[in-house]
Design an enzyme around this catalytic site. Structure first.
Site, mmCIF file in Angstrom:
data_model
loop_
_atom_site.group_PDB
_atom_site.id
_atom_site.type_symbol
_atom_site.label_atom_id
_atom_site.label_comp_id
_atom_site.label_asym_id
_atom_site.label_seq_id
_atom_site.Cartn_x
_atom_site.Cartn_y
_atom_site.Cartn_z
ATOM 1 N N LEU A 52 37.915 47.266 43.044
ATOM 2 C CA LEU A 52 37.760 46.083 42.199
ATOM 3 C C LEU A 52 36.814 45.159 42.955
ATOM 4 O O LEU A 52 36.924 45.024 44.183
ATOM 5 C CB LEU A 52 39.099 45.368 41.989
ATOM 6 C CG LEU A 52 40.126 46.064 41.101
ATOM 7 C CD1 LEU A 52 41.444 45.296 41.112
ATOM 8 C CD2 LEU A 52 39.611 46.203 39.684
ATOM 9 N N ASP A 53 35.893 44.505 42.248
ATOM 10 C CA ASP A 53 35.005 43.592 42.956
ATOM 11 C C ASP A 53 35.801 42.401 43.484
ATOM 12 O O ASP A 53 36.948 42.183 43.099
ATOM 13 C CB ASP A 53 33.814 43.175 42.081
ATOM 14 C CG ASP A 53 34.186 42.315 40.901
ATOM 15 O OD1 ASP A 53 34.864 41.290 41.084
ATOM 16 O OD2 ASP A 53 33.789 42.656 39.777
ATOM 17 N N VAL A 54 35.205 41.665 44.372
ATOM 18 C CA VAL A 54 35.889 40.569 45.066
ATOM 19 C C VAL A 54 36.467 39.552 44.090
ATOM 20 O O VAL A 54 37.558 39.026 44.298
ATOM 21 C CB VAL A 54 34.928 39.890 46.065
ATOM 22 C CG1 VAL A 54 35.517 38.603 46.614
ATOM 23 C CG2 VAL A 54 34.596 40.829 47.204
ATOM 24 N N ASP A 55 35.771 39.287 42.997
ATOM 25 C CA ASP A 55 36.196 38.256 42.052
ATOM 26 C C ASP A 55 37.227 38.737 41.041
ATOM 27 O O ASP A 55 37.753 37.928 40.276
ATOM 28 C CB ASP A 55 34.979 37.709 41.302
ATOM 29 C CG ASP A 55 33.983 37.056 42.235
ATOM 30 O OD1 ASP A 55 34.421 36.405 43.208
ATOM 31 O OD2 ASP A 55 32.768 37.212 42.018
ATOM 32 N N THR A 56 37.506 40.031 40.997
ATOM 33 C CA THR A 56 38.446 40.582 40.024
ATOM 34 C C THR A 56 39.811 40.744 40.659
ATOM 35 O O THR A 56 39.936 41.149 41.813
ATOM 36 C CB THR A 56 37.940 41.941 39.500
ATOM 37 O OG1 THR A 56 36.664 41.732 38.885
ATOM 38 C CG2 THR A 56 38.888 42.544 38.482
#
Length: 190
Positions: A52-56
């Site tokens: 998952l990307d950092v913001d998700t």
């Protein structure tokens, strides 16, 4: 031969409710926090099943079973991943239809997604969508929604195949049940 070897490790399968701001790597020179900071020290040999990307935020699977992880994460297996996305703007039916047909991105046409409106607040120019994809391209849901003019302001993965995040608190983890492990194996056709 007189050399110490490590015994085979017991397979571990866990789910983590990843908060935003945490990287899915062991170390990130740009971020002080990784998902491994949320786990006990004894779990440092686990690796993520996809990312998952950092913001998700949301459901992240971790394991030490490479075969199982590859079966779940491999793009050819088309294991579904469900997301809730809060977007800036209010989608029109044509936006949802476009997501359902596939979106042309710089790395090619996406497979069709299942997309539905969960709620909308036209006065605030906000809406929440549920998106189900069967690929795992980098930042795919964010890029698909941006392509139809709906930039993401919040994103959460709520399920992978039949395994749902449920009420697991943000930043917490739990072991997968044998039924969940097997259900994911079946979903991947393994």
């Amino acid at each position: 031969d007189g050399r110490a070897i490590a015994p085979p490790s017991t397979p571990m399968y866990i789910m983590l409710n990843k908060p935003a701001g945490y990287a899915c790597t062991r170390r990130d020179p740009h971020l002080p926090s990784t998902v491994y900071h949320l786990l006990p020290r004894g779990m440092n040999r686990l690796f993520t099943v996809g990312r998952l990307d950092v913001d998700t935020e949301g459901l992240l699977l971790l394991t030490n079973d490479g075969t199982w992880a590859n079966d779940i994460a491999h793009p050819r297996k088309h294991v579904s991943k469900t997301y809730l996305a809060e977007v800036s703007g209010v989608p029109v039916p044509a936006d949802l239809d476009q997501l359902r047909r596939g979106i042309e991105l710089e790395d090619g046409l996406t497979l069709p997604a299942r997309a539905r409106l969960v709620w909308q607040r036209p006065s605030q120019e906000r809406a929440r969508l549920q998106i189900v994809i069967t690929e795992g391209r980098k930042r795919q849901v964010r890029r698909m929604l941006a392509a139809v003019g709906l930039p993401v302001v919040w994103l959460q993965r709520t399920s992978i195949g039949p395994v749902e995040l449920g009420a697991l608190p943000l930043g917490r983890w739990r072991e997968l049940s044998p039924d969940e492990i097997e259900a994911l194996r079946r979903e991947a056709g393994a």
